[in-house]
Scaffold this motif. Structure first.
Motif, PDB file in Angstrom:
ATOM      1  N   HIS A  12       0.830  -1.207   0.000  1.00  0.00           N
ATOM      2  CA  HIS A  12       0.000   0.000   0.000  1.00  0.00           C
ATOM      3  C   HIS A  12       0.867   1.261   0.000  1.00  0.00           C
ATOM      4  O   HIS A  12       0.702   2.157  -0.836  1.00  0.00           O
ATOM      5  N   ALA A  15       2.797   1.730  -3.184  1.00  0.00           N
ATOM      6  CA  ALA A  15       1.900   2.119  -4.277  1.00  0.00           C
ATOM      7  C   ALA A  15       1.592   3.612  -4.193  1.00  0.00           C
ATOM      8  O   ALA A  15       1.544   4.307  -5.221  1.00  0.00           O
ATOM      9  N   VAL A 132       0.832  -3.685  -9.780  1.00  0.00           N
ATOM     10  CA  VAL A 132      -0.113  -3.239  -8.749  1.00  0.00           C
ATOM     11  C   VAL A 132      -0.749  -1.910  -9.165  1.00  0.00           C
ATOM     12  O   VAL A 132      -1.974  -1.737  -9.086  1.00  0.00           O
ATOM     13  N   LEU A 136      -4.627  -1.044  -9.884  1.00  0.00           N
ATOM     14  CA  LEU A 136      -5.318   0.014  -9.133  1.00  0.00           C
ATOM     15  C   LEU A 136      -6.041   0.984 -10.061  1.00  0.00           C
ATOM     16  O   LEU A 136      -7.078   1.542  -9.705  1.00  0.00           O
TER      17      LEU A 136
ATOM     18  N   VAL B 101      -5.523   5.087  -3.854  1.00  0.00           N
ATOM     19  CA  VAL B 101      -4.917   3.775  -3.602  1.00  0.00           C
ATOM     20  C   VAL B 101      -5.725   3.030  -2.542  1.00  0.00           C
ATOM     21  O   VAL B 101      -6.084   1.862  -2.709  1.00  0.00           O
ATOM     22  N   ILE B 105      -7.117  -0.838  -2.877  1.00  0.00           N
ATOM     23  CA  ILE B 105      -6.003  -1.731  -2.536  1.00  0.00           C
ATOM     24  C   ILE B 105      -6.466  -3.106  -2.065  1.00  0.00           C
ATOM     25  O   ILE B 105      -5.807  -4.116  -2.324  1.00  0.00           O
TER      26      ILE B 105
END
Lengths: 139, 139
Positions: A12, A15, A132, A136, B101, B105
């Motif tokens: 997380h 990202a 990722v 997203l 995010v 996520i």
DNA sequence: TGATTTGTAACAGAATAAGTTACATTAGAT
DNA sequence: ATCTAATGTAACTTATTCTGTTACAAATCA
């Protein structure tokens, strides 16, 4: 399996760092989006820093920056950085050496452990932070 | 990762059951070779029973018996029977829906979780209780 | 009927992790 | 220079989880 959520937190956080325009992101801001305490984030940032994934800056306007392009950061590296443990636990007490099974089970379980860890690492190696981010962005 | 030792215990117990000549093995005897308490073993036996790997018998001369040939018992089944958890933990608190995010996520981590679980299962599927017995016999 | 074993509930103790508070250290900005 | 805002870090609380333990009811064989 009482597994920790550090891997989820780490993905997380990275990202957010990868998708943010600003070059520095403070632990407070990261903590707000993850919904936890800044100190929890700072402890995580230290491990990510030791793994060479980010660098941090003290003082006002300080915070964390991603050191590498998202395509170059595999989930395996992230996992290894924050979850050093094994896939499953070993015998807490030494098994009986009287029993032919007990005498050698540790060695056998060790090999199984190694193969399990490797299989997990191989799978996580196939995914990057860029994947990722792509996921997203999808609706 | 605070992982439990139940998988190690289960493989140990099943290996003893598979290598013993006597058809029934009591929880006390199993506990002695694993070096733990009989109740811990009995709790494990219940899960192995529910998975169809063993059957138990009450009363004197009672105990546990392997229901299948060792070649037909994969480590994946054993693992699944006693370690129902995921490979790693999810966010304990819901991430901020304000953050782009944080909003998505959970879904992405869910997919990663699924792939990690499957990779682990695939690897454990390649090994059987018979392989464990073979390893145990090696010097 | 008695002995032995599983099944199960209840609880203690240890370990682990997340969360929290507090504060020293560092470094940019005015 | 000084103020401000950030990290680094220590100490502690709280919740959870797991193993280990005791105790006892239910079942089953001799």
């Amino acid at each position: 399996m009482m597994s920790s959520c550090r891997f989820a937190f780490a993905v997380h956080v990275l990202a957010v760092l990868a998708s943010e325009k600003t070059d520095c992101c403070s632990s407070s801001r990261l903590a707000r989006t993850v919904n936890t305490n800044p100190v929890v984030i700072r402890r995580l940032l230290i491990e990510l820093q030791q793994a060479g994934l980010i660098s941090t800056l003290r003082g006002p306007r300080g915070g964390a920056v991603l050191k590498r392009k998202p395509e170059k950061v595999t989930l395996r590296e992230i996992h290894q950085a924050v979850e050093p443990g094994d896939t499953f636990g070993a015998h807490p007490n030494e098994p009986s050496p009287e029993c032919p099974v007990g005498k050698k089970i540790a060695r056998v379980m060790g090999r199984i452990q190694t193969r399990a860890n490797r299989a997990l690492a191989r799978e996580l190696e196939t995914m990057t932070l860029a994947d990722v981010l792509r996921e997203l962005r999808r609706p």
